[in-house]
Structure formats: structure tokens, C-alpha cells
Scaffold this motif. Structure first.
Motif, PDB file in Angstrom:
ATOM      1  N   ILE A  47      43.375 -57.702 -16.685  1.00  0.00           N
ATOM      2  CA  ILE A  47      43.474 -56.586 -17.154  1.00  0.00           C
ATOM      3  C   ILE A  47      43.281 -57.789 -18.713  1.00  0.00           C
ATOM      4  O   ILE A  47      44.164 -57.991 -19.097  1.00  0.00           O
ATOM      5  CB  ILE A  47      44.878 -55.924 -16.940  1.00  0.00           C
ATOM      6  CG1 ILE A  47      45.040 -55.727 -15.928  1.00  0.00           C
ATOM      7  CG2 ILE A  47      44.911 -55.067 -18.038  1.00  0.00           C
ATOM      8  CD1 ILE A  47      46.084 -54.961 -15.296  1.00  0.00           C
ATOM      9  N   ALA A  48      41.924 -56.499 -19.775  1.00  0.00           N
ATOM     10  CA  ALA A  48      41.840 -57.316 -20.938  1.00  0.00           C
ATOM     11  C   ALA A  48      42.259 -55.797 -21.549  1.00  0.00           C
ATOM     12  O   ALA A  48      41.780 -55.176 -20.937  1.00  0.00           O
ATOM     13  CB  ALA A  48      40.578 -57.577 -20.757  1.00  0.00           C
ATOM     14  N   ASN A  49      42.937 -56.281 -22.110  1.00  0.00           N
ATOM     15  CA  ASN A  49      43.445 -54.677 -23.583  1.00  0.00           C
ATOM     16  C   ASN A  49      42.399 -54.656 -25.028  1.00  0.00           C
ATOM     17  O   ASN A  49      43.265 -55.930 -25.828  1.00  0.00           O
ATOM     18  CB  ASN A  49      44.867 -54.853 -23.964  1.00  0.00           C
ATOM     19  CG  ASN A  49      45.379 -53.720 -24.450  1.00  0.00           C
ATOM     20  OD1 ASN A  49      44.711 -52.805 -25.307  1.00  0.00           O
ATOM     21  ND2 ASN A  49      46.348 -53.247 -24.705  1.00  0.00           N
ATOM     22  N   MET A  50      40.646 -54.013 -25.763  1.00  0.00           N
ATOM     23  CA  MET A  50      40.145 -54.852 -26.480  1.00  0.00           C
ATOM     24  C   MET A  50      41.101 -53.343 -26.993  1.00  0.00           C
ATOM     25  O   MET A  50      40.764 -53.588 -28.326  1.00  0.00           O
ATOM     26  CB  MET A  50      38.820 -53.740 -25.540  1.00  0.00           C
ATOM     27  CG  MET A  50      38.919 -54.363 -23.903  1.00  0.00           C
ATOM     28  SD  MET A  50      38.281 -55.788 -24.331  1.00  0.00           S
ATOM     29  CE  MET A  50      36.543 -56.125 -23.223  1.00  0.00           C
ATOM     30  N   GLY A  51      42.545 -52.874 -27.455  1.00  0.00           N
ATOM     31  CA  GLY A  51      42.558 -52.154 -27.802  1.00  0.00           C
ATOM     32  C   GLY A  51      43.447 -52.614 -28.897  1.00  0.00           C
ATOM     33  O   GLY A  51      43.541 -53.258 -29.170  1.00  0.00           O
ATOM     34  N   ASP A  52      43.809 -51.650 -30.060  1.00  0.00           N
ATOM     35  CA  ASP A  52      44.973 -51.825 -30.861  1.00  0.00           C
ATOM     36  C   ASP A  52      46.594 -51.624 -30.354  1.00  0.00           C
ATOM     37  O   ASP A  52      47.540 -52.170 -30.963  1.00  0.00           O
ATOM     38  CB  ASP A  52      44.972 -50.961 -32.393  1.00  0.00           C
ATOM     39  CG  ASP A  52      43.702 -51.114 -32.893  1.00  0.00           C
ATOM     40  OD1 ASP A  52      43.405 -52.250 -32.540  1.00  0.00           O
ATOM     41  OD2 ASP A  52      42.354 -50.717 -33.345  1.00  0.00           O
ATOM     42  N   ALA A  53      46.677 -50.428 -29.501  1.00  0.00           N
ATOM     43  CA  ALA A  53      47.479 -50.797 -29.432  1.00  0.00           C
ATOM     44  C   ALA A  53      48.550 -51.361 -27.949  1.00  0.00           C
ATOM     45  O   ALA A  53      48.118 -51.621 -26.854  1.00  0.00           O
ATOM     46  CB  ALA A  53      47.531 -49.540 -28.514  1.00  0.00           C
ATOM     47  N   ASP A  54      49.881 -51.894 -27.395  1.00  0.00           N
ATOM     48  CA  ASP A  54      50.347 -52.642 -26.510  1.00  0.00           C
ATOM     49  C   ASP A  54      50.846 -51.522 -25.484  1.00  0.00           C
ATOM     50  O   ASP A  54      50.505 -50.221 -25.377  1.00  0.00           O
ATOM     51  CB  ASP A  54      51.580 -52.221 -26.542  1.00  0.00           C
ATOM     52  CG  ASP A  54      51.566 -53.689 -27.578  1.00  0.00           C
ATOM     53  OD1 ASP A  54      50.940 -54.797 -28.359  1.00  0.00           O
ATOM     54  OD2 ASP A  54      52.760 -54.373 -28.507  1.00  0.00           O
ATOM     55  N   ASP A  55      49.778 -51.565 -23.856  1.00  0.00           N
ATOM     56  CA  ASP A  55      50.258 -50.715 -22.827  1.00  0.00           C
ATOM     57  C   ASP A  55      50.920 -51.947 -21.864  1.00  0.00           C
ATOM     58  O   ASP A  55      51.414 -53.247 -22.219  1.00  0.00           O
ATOM     59  CB  ASP A  55      48.945 -50.750 -22.410  1.00  0.00           C
ATOM     60  CG  ASP A  55      48.772 -49.208 -21.908  1.00  0.00           C
ATOM     61  OD1 ASP A  55      49.571 -48.954 -21.560  1.00  0.00           O
ATOM     62  OD2 ASP A  55      47.532 -48.494 -21.519  1.00  0.00           O
ATOM     63  N   VAL A  56      51.438 -51.407 -21.142  1.00  0.00           N
ATOM     64  CA  VAL A  56      52.070 -51.321 -20.057  1.00  0.00           C
ATOM     65  C   VAL A  56      51.622 -51.115 -18.052  1.00  0.00           C
ATOM     66  O   VAL A  56      51.525 -50.040 -18.135  1.00  0.00           O
ATOM     67  CB  VAL A  56      53.624 -50.950 -20.093  1.00  0.00           C
ATOM     68  CG1 VAL A  56      54.574 -51.673 -19.086  1.00  0.00           C
ATOM     69  CG2 VAL A  56      54.503 -52.032 -21.202  1.00  0.00           C
ATOM     70  N   GLY A  90      57.637 -53.261 -15.863  1.00  0.00           N
ATOM     71  CA  GLY A  90      55.998 -53.136 -14.975  1.00  0.00           C
ATOM     72  C   GLY A  90      55.582 -54.582 -16.125  1.00  0.00           C
ATOM     73  O   GLY A  90      56.256 -55.105 -17.160  1.00  0.00           O
ATOM     74  N   ILE A  91      53.987 -55.146 -16.289  1.00  0.00           N
ATOM     75  CA  ILE A  91      54.381 -55.632 -17.041  1.00  0.00           C
ATOM     76  C   ILE A  91      52.611 -55.307 -17.636  1.00  0.00           C
ATOM     77  O   ILE A  91      52.488 -54.817 -18.300  1.00  0.00           O
ATOM     78  CB  ILE A  91      52.200 -56.636 -15.495  1.00  0.00           C
ATOM     79  CG1 ILE A  91      52.757 -57.009 -14.652  1.00  0.00           C
ATOM     80  CG2 ILE A  91      51.539 -57.175 -16.226  1.00  0.00           C
ATOM     81  CD1 ILE A  91      52.256 -57.718 -13.248  1.00  0.00           C
ATOM     82  N   ALA A  92      53.449 -56.713 -19.060  1.00  0.00           N
ATOM     83  CA  ALA A  92      52.978 -56.011 -20.543  1.00  0.00           C
ATOM     84  C   ALA A  92      51.368 -56.166 -20.773  1.00  0.00           C
ATOM     85  O   ALA A  92      51.089 -56.914 -19.926  1.00  0.00           O
ATOM     86  CB  ALA A  92      53.897 -56.630 -21.577  1.00  0.00           C
ATOM     87  N   VAL A  93      50.764 -55.803 -21.567  1.00  0.00           N
ATOM     88  CA  VAL A  93      48.853 -55.632 -21.676  1.00  0.00           C
ATOM     89  C   VAL A  93      49.259 -55.542 -22.769  1.00  0.00           C
ATOM     90  O   VAL A  93      48.286 -54.471 -23.111  1.00  0.00           O
ATOM     91  CB  VAL A  93      48.466 -55.080 -20.915  1.00  0.00           C
ATOM     92  CG1 VAL A  93      46.827 -55.618 -20.624  1.00  0.00           C
ATOM     93  CG2 VAL A  93      49.133 -55.013 -19.885  1.00  0.00           C
ATOM     94  N   PRO A  94      49.956 -56.271 -23.757  1.00  0.00           N
ATOM     95  CA  PRO A  94      50.026 -56.285 -25.287  1.00  0.00           C
ATOM     96  C   PRO A  94      48.206 -56.483 -25.636  1.00  0.00           C
ATOM     97  O   PRO A  94      47.165 -56.810 -25.139  1.00  0.00           O
ATOM     98  CB  PRO A  94      50.151 -58.005 -25.171  1.00  0.00           C
ATOM     99  CG  PRO A  94      50.809 -58.371 -24.653  1.00  0.00           C
ATOM    100  CD  PRO A  94      49.941 -57.587 -23.230  1.00  0.00           C
ATOM    101  N   ALA A  95      47.940 -55.769 -26.776  1.00  0.00           N
ATOM    102  CA  ALA A  95      46.378 -54.925 -28.046  1.00  0.00           C
ATOM    103  C   ALA A  95      45.928 -56.855 -27.854  1.00  0.00           C
ATOM    104  O   ALA A  95      46.486 -57.362 -28.283  1.00  0.00           O
ATOM    105  CB  ALA A  95      47.626 -54.301 -29.274  1.00  0.00           C
ATOM    106  N   GLY A  96      44.815 -56.805 -27.284  1.00  0.00           N
ATOM    107  CA  GLY A  96      44.219 -57.464 -28.204  1.00  0.00           C
ATOM    108  C   GLY A  96      44.145 -59.393 -26.984  1.00  0.00           C
ATOM    109  O   GLY A  96      43.425 -60.081 -27.259  1.00  0.00           O
TER     110      GLY A  96
END
Ligand SMILES: [Cu+2]
Length: 173
Positions: A47-56, A90-96
Motif C-alpha cells: 500500500i503506497a500513500n501518495m498523499g499529504d495525509a496519514d491514513d490507516v 489498524g495498520i498505519a499508512v503514513p503520508a508519502g
């Protein structure tokens, strides 16, 4: 050569479908096949987070009534022993950043199987993210050998298998 190439297409390609969902890009979704009486099965993806906001990644559910539930798991060394446990919150998917769910590391765990998972099948899972919401992803079922080959091909294998790997994989999934 032709024959080998055709075989690779069949076994490896299903895992290469990247799914874009908002700022998230999900790739290499895979479930590991199971022997007939195994109660659990491992699931993997990147899972790649291309955004500016952290997700989970908060929850995952599977469209298969022979699976009890899907849990989010991690494996780590505790007092020299590899242990598997549910990931709190949950599994953190930090921004970037890119998060790797792979054998020996973070993974999805299908619990309470009443039927085996057979290589060649595929199941839809709904992944729920705190920010990005729900995304439905098709997870092909592969053998462990095919999973390793796919990760090797993608060049991402070391991320999930830092420092352990072989032993962890056998006990975990
Ligand atoms: Cu697990």
C-alpha cells in the motif's frame, strides 16, 4: 522459452494489477494457498500513500463465507521468538510512505477457514481505510513459491522479511 514465459504470465500477472483509490495505490494483492485442514491463511499486499495525509487500514473483510474473519497481523521478535499478534488500531499508512504486507511481517490473516484456499482462485476483499474509505480489491490465491517469485520480481521482498524470513514464514502463514 515460450512455455516458461506463458507459465510466468499465468502465475505472476494476477498480482500485478495496481488499484488506485484516492491517494492510495494498492499493488501485489495475494493470498497464500492452504492445505486442506489449515484454519488460517495469510494475505499480502503493498500500500503506497501518495498523499499529504496519514491514513490507516482499519479493517478487511472477504467475500467468502467459509472464512470466519480477517484480522490485521504483525510478526515480530519477542525474546528471541517470532510472535504474531493483531495490530492495535489498524495498520498505519503514513503520508508519502509505502507499507509492505509480506510473509514474515505485516499481513492479513484469514481466520476460521472451513475450506482451503486453492492456488488459481481469487477472492474479493473490502479494505476499509480511516480516510480513504472502502476499496474492493481482488486477491488471487498463490502458492508460497509464487508469492516469493512475485515479490522478488517486484523487488519489494526485503521490506517484509527484514532479518528473519524463512522461519517466520513457516510459523506464520
Ligand atoms: Cu497472522
Amino acid at each position: 522459452m515460450t512455455r516458461i514465459f506463458a507459465l510466468l504470465l499465468v502465475t505472476v500477472c494476477p498480482a500485478y494489477a495496481d488499484i488506485a483509490h484516492g491517494d492510495l495505490q494498492i499493488s501485489l494483492p495475494m493470498l497464500r494457498d492452504t492445505p486442506p485442514t489449515a484454519p488460517v491463511a495469510g494475505g499480502f499486499m503493498t500500500i503506497a500513500n501518495m498523499g499529504d495525509a496519514d491514513d490507516v487500514l482499519t479493517t478487511a473483510t472477504i467475500d467468502a463465507d467459509f472464512v470466519g474473519e480477517v484480522q490485521l497481523h504483525k510478526m515480530e521478535m519477542e525474546d528471541g521468538v517470532m510472535k504474531m499478534s493483531e495490530v492495535e488500531g489498524g495498520i498505519a499508512v503514513p503520508a508519502g510512505e509505502t507499507v509492505y504486507l509480506q510473509p514474515g511481517g505485516l499481513h492479513l490473516m484469514l481466520m476460521g477457514l472451513s475450506e482451503p484456499l486453492t492456488a488459481g482462485e481469487a477472492y474479493e476483499m473490502t479494505l476499509t481505510f480511516a480516510e480513504a474509505g472502502d476499496v474492493v480489491v481482488e486477491f488471487p490465491v498463490l502458492t508460497l513459491g509464487e508469492i516469493r517469485a512475485t515479490l522478488e520480481e517486484a523487488g519489494t521482498m526485503d521490506h517484509g522479511m527484514k532479518g528473519h524470513g524463512e522461519d517466520a514464514t513457516q510459523t506464520g502463514n
